[in-house]
Design an enzyme around this catalytic site. Structure first.
Site, PDB file in Angstrom:
ATOM      1  N   ARG A 232       0.904  -1.103  -0.126  1.00  0.00           N
ATOM      2  CA  ARG A 232       0.068  -0.157  -0.138  1.00  0.00           C
ATOM      3  C   ARG A 232       0.777   1.145  -0.095  1.00  0.00           C
ATOM      4  O   ARG A 232       2.024   1.153   0.639  1.00  0.00           O
ATOM      5  CB  ARG A 232      -0.804   0.203   1.307  1.00  0.00           C
ATOM      6  CG  ARG A 232      -2.026  -1.030   1.198  1.00  0.00           C
ATOM      7  CD  ARG A 232      -3.206  -0.492   0.073  1.00  0.00           C
ATOM      8  NE  ARG A 232      -4.161  -1.419  -0.040  1.00  0.00           N
ATOM      9  CZ  ARG A 232      -4.527  -2.228  -0.860  1.00  0.00           C
ATOM     10  NH1 ARG A 232      -3.522  -2.604  -1.806  1.00  0.00           N
ATOM     11  NH2 ARG A 232      -5.625  -3.144  -0.737  1.00  0.00           N
TER      12      ARG A 232
ATOM     13  N   HIS B 177      -1.634   0.999  -9.741  1.00  0.00           N
ATOM     14  CA  HIS B 177      -2.239  -0.020  -8.909  1.00  0.00           C
ATOM     15  C   HIS B 177      -3.106  -1.247  -9.675  1.00  0.00           C
ATOM     16  O   HIS B 177      -4.235  -1.357  -9.553  1.00  0.00           O
ATOM     17  CB  HIS B 177      -3.335   0.756  -7.787  1.00  0.00           C
ATOM     18  CG  HIS B 177      -3.750  -0.098  -6.589  1.00  0.00           C
ATOM     19  ND1 HIS B 177      -4.041   0.353  -5.562  1.00  0.00           N
ATOM     20  CD2 HIS B 177      -3.609  -1.547  -6.563  1.00  0.00           C
ATOM     21  CE1 HIS B 177      -4.219  -0.517  -4.398  1.00  0.00           C
ATOM     22  NE2 HIS B 177      -4.015  -1.706  -5.109  1.00  0.00           N
TER      23      HIS B 177
HETATM   24  P1  NAP Z   1      -1.970 -11.921   4.259  1.00  0.00           P
HETATM   25  O1  NAP Z   1      -2.161 -13.198   3.831  1.00  0.00           O
HETATM   26  O2  NAP Z   1      -2.856 -11.131   5.281  1.00  0.00           O
HETATM   27  O3  NAP Z   1      -0.430 -11.612   4.698  1.00  0.00           O
HETATM   28  C1  NAP Z   1       0.156 -10.736   5.491  1.00  0.00           C
HETATM   29  C2  NAP Z   1       1.536 -11.198   5.611  1.00  0.00           C
HETATM   30  O4  NAP Z   1       2.494  -9.891   6.358  1.00  0.00           O
HETATM   31  C3  NAP Z   1       1.818 -12.224   6.901  1.00  0.00           C
HETATM   32  O5  NAP Z   1       2.646 -12.928   6.650  1.00  0.00           O
HETATM   33  C4  NAP Z   1       1.772 -11.381   8.009  1.00  0.00           C
HETATM   34  O6  NAP Z   1       2.641 -12.038   9.206  1.00  0.00           O
HETATM   35  C5  NAP Z   1       2.680 -10.331   7.599  1.00  0.00           C
HETATM   36  N1  NAP Z   1       2.738  -9.166   8.480  1.00  0.00           N
HETATM   37  C6  NAP Z   1       1.629  -8.338   8.909  1.00  0.00           C
HETATM   38  N2  NAP Z   1       2.067  -7.366   9.867  1.00  0.00           N
HETATM   39  C7  NAP Z   1       3.316  -7.656   9.952  1.00  0.00           C
HETATM   40  C8  NAP Z   1       4.237  -6.757  10.780  1.00  0.00           C
HETATM   41  N3  NAP Z   1       3.818  -6.045  11.654  1.00  0.00           N
HETATM   42  N4  NAP Z   1       5.394  -7.204  10.580  1.00  0.00           N
HETATM   43  C9  NAP Z   1       5.900  -8.417   9.822  1.00  0.00           C
HETATM   44  N5  NAP Z   1       5.053  -9.142   9.122  1.00  0.00           N
HETATM   45  C10 NAP Z   1       3.557  -8.675   9.215  1.00  0.00           C
HETATM   46  O7  NAP Z   1      -1.987 -10.973   2.905  1.00  0.00           O
HETATM   47  P2  NAP Z   1      -1.843 -11.046   1.371  1.00  0.00           P
HETATM   48  O8  NAP Z   1      -3.006 -11.567   0.814  1.00  0.00           O
HETATM   49  O9  NAP Z   1      -0.679 -11.792   1.217  1.00  0.00           O
HETATM   50  O10 NAP Z   1      -1.637  -9.535   0.984  1.00  0.00           O
HETATM   51  C11 NAP Z   1      -0.938  -8.836   1.378  1.00  0.00           C
HETATM   52  C12 NAP Z   1      -1.110  -7.246   0.874  1.00  0.00           C
HETATM   53  O11 NAP Z   1      -0.624  -7.008  -0.480  1.00  0.00           O
HETATM   54  C13 NAP Z   1      -2.526  -6.674   1.064  1.00  0.00           C
HETATM   55  O12 NAP Z   1      -2.841  -6.559   2.313  1.00  0.00           O
HETATM   56  C14 NAP Z   1      -2.511  -5.588  -0.076  1.00  0.00           C
HETATM   57  O13 NAP Z   1      -2.175  -4.460   0.887  1.00  0.00           O
HETATM   58  C15 NAP Z   1      -1.457  -5.575  -0.870  1.00  0.00           C
HETATM   59  N6  NAP Z   1      -2.158  -5.971  -2.374  1.00  0.00           N
HETATM   60  C16 NAP Z   1      -1.831  -5.472  -3.247  1.00  0.00           C
HETATM   61  C17 NAP Z   1      -2.231  -5.595  -4.536  1.00  0.00           C
HETATM   62  C18 NAP Z   1      -1.953  -4.704  -5.834  1.00  0.00           C
HETATM   63  O14 NAP Z   1      -2.693  -4.817  -6.785  1.00  0.00           O
HETATM   64  N7  NAP Z   1      -0.987  -3.905  -5.720  1.00  0.00           N
HETATM   65  C19 NAP Z   1      -3.250  -6.692  -4.712  1.00  0.00           C
HETATM   66  C20 NAP Z   1      -3.266  -7.426  -3.632  1.00  0.00           C
HETATM   67  C21 NAP Z   1      -2.972  -7.235  -2.487  1.00  0.00           C
HETATM   68  P3  NAP Z   1       2.006 -13.216   9.875  1.00  0.00           P
HETATM   69  O15 NAP Z   1       2.240 -14.445   8.929  1.00  0.00           O
HETATM   70  O16 NAP Z   1       2.898 -13.650  10.961  1.00  0.00           O
HETATM   71  O17 NAP Z   1       0.400 -12.978  10.083  1.00  0.00           O
HETATM   72  C1  GLV Z   2      -5.548  -4.819  -4.308  1.00  0.00           C
HETATM   73  O1  GLV Z   2      -4.826  -3.797  -4.001  1.00  0.00           O
HETATM   74  C2  GLV Z   2      -6.082  -5.673  -3.377  1.00  0.00           C
HETATM   75  O2  GLV Z   2      -5.948  -5.355  -2.173  1.00  0.00           O
HETATM   76  O3  GLV Z   2      -6.541  -6.655  -3.827  1.00  0.00           O
END
Ligand code: NAP
Ligand code: GLV
Length: 311
Positions: A226, A274
């Site tokens: 983000r 994005h």
């Molecule tokens: P997720 O499954 O919730 O995984 C989050 C990871 O971040 C987990 O490994 C978590 O640790 C770690 N984390 C959270 N807080 C932390 C901290 N304070 N210190 C260290 N590690 C921390 O999320 P996801 O589905 O992989 O998605 C991740 C992010 O990608 C989304 O929230 C979004 O912001 C971004 N995203 C962007 C796009 C785009 O188009 N640019 C698209 C999709 C997603 P734990 O394993 O220990 O809980």
């Molecule tokens: C995109 O940014 C998502 O959170 O899926």
């Protein structure tokens, strides 16, 4: 079940299009800004909800995001703490994100920016090649998407390290780190840094001068989390000083990126709007139906976040 569409930035009905027709026998979609009763609304789909959005729904049980991230929903002041917030988890989204990250990792490894510049000037000149094994990649976040990205990069031969909040098991090809000490250790070995963290109070501003200073000199940032994770001025300074060699930025604190923002024309920055991995509308519809099922049977919805943690 009646479901309200709540967004200040997006026409959710238009976005989800015909998928609403597919689930119409289960879900009756109603617009947030309509006249009429709100007491029977227990479900909403939201993206950047207005600050007072949820005040009008006294019996709301769950809010579905239309993305993997939920930061714009949990930040809404009218979202009561007892309301479940549900995010999209879709293996195809993780696969698409992985392709996007790999594109930028290889672009850095194979110096595509230099080749593009050479082509513009008609220069035929081979550059020294670097093996994948020589380009260590650190990934911030080892969740649904980070795990897929890590596995795919490891498969391509890159040394892969991952950082999470809590300790996580990893396959032999991926080195795991966690907590503040783990971050410092991983950064010291990372040439490419991929940000796949959720935006929370703990992670806001994490991509800052102190973090860049801990990375290998000449490193590369791939920012797909983000916009608020990044301190823009610190990135510009790190590029200026040569601490970082370049950055690929997909997300920004203010979107769309302002026309006058220095990122647009910076020679070492690649900007995308994005668009690293769009959520499939089918996955959103499936999530909405699963959430409605859970509400009706008194269960916690699948993929509901931990409201305390914020992700
Ligand atoms: P997720 O499954 O919730 O995984 C989050 C990871 O971040 C987990 O490994 C978590 O640790 C770690 N984390 C959270 N807080 C932390 C901290 N304070 N210190 C260290 N590690 C921390 O999320 P996801 O589905 O992989 O998605 C991740 C992010 O990608 C989304 O929230 C979004 O912001 C971004 N995203 C962007 C796009 C785009 O188009 N640019 C698209 C999709 C997603 P734990 O394993 O220990 O809980
Ligand atoms: C995109 O940014 C998502 O959170 O899926």
């Amino acid at each position: 079940m009646r479901c309200a569409l709540v967004s200040s930035s997006l026409d959710i009905r238009g976005y989800l299009g015909t998928e609403f027709a597919r689930i119409a026998d289960r879900i009756e979609i109603v617009d947030h800004r309509r006249n009429g009763s709100d007491a029977d609304i227990s479900l909403a789909i939201a993206w950047h909800p207005p600050a007072d959005a949820f005040e009008r729904y006294p019996n709301l049980k769950a809010v579905c995001s239309i993305g993997a991230g939920v930061d714009n929903i949990v930040a809404c002041p009218s979202l009561r703490p007892d309301i479940d917030v549900v995010r999209i988890v879709d293996p195809l989204q993780a696969q698409t994100m992985s392709g996007f990250v790999i594109w930028h990792v290889i672009s850095h490894q194979r110096r595509f920016a230099t080749y593009l510049a050479q082509q513009r000037d008609g220069i035929w000149k081979r550059l020294p090649q670097r093996a994948a094994q020589d380009v260590p990649v650190g990934i911030l976040g080892y969740g649904e998407i980070g795990q897929r990205v890590a596995a795919d990069l490891a498969q391509l031969g890159f040394p892969v390290m991952v950082w999470s909040r809590t300790a996580k098991p990893t396959p032999a090809t991926v080195r795991g780190f966690h907590g503040p000490a783990g971050l410092a250790a991983m950064l010291g070995e990372s040439e490419v840094l991929v940000n796949l963290l959720p935006l929370t109070q703990e992670t806001q501003g994490i991509l800052n001068a102190e973090l860049f200073a801990r990375m290998r000199r000449g490193g590369y940032l791939i920012q797909v989390g983000r916009g608020e994770h990044l301190v823009d001025a610190d990135l510009l300074a790190a590029l200026e000083s040569g601490r970082l060699d370049g950055a690929a930025l997909d997300v920004f604190a203010a979107e769309p990126l302002a026309p006058a923002h220095p990122f647009w024309h910076h020679p070492k920055i690649v900007v995308t709007p994005h668009d690293a991995c769009e959520v499939r509308v089918e996955a959103v519809a499936t999530t909405v139906v699963a959430t409605a099922d859970a509400i009706q049977t008194g269960r916690r919805p699948p993929n509901a976040i931990d409201r305390q943690r914020g992700y």
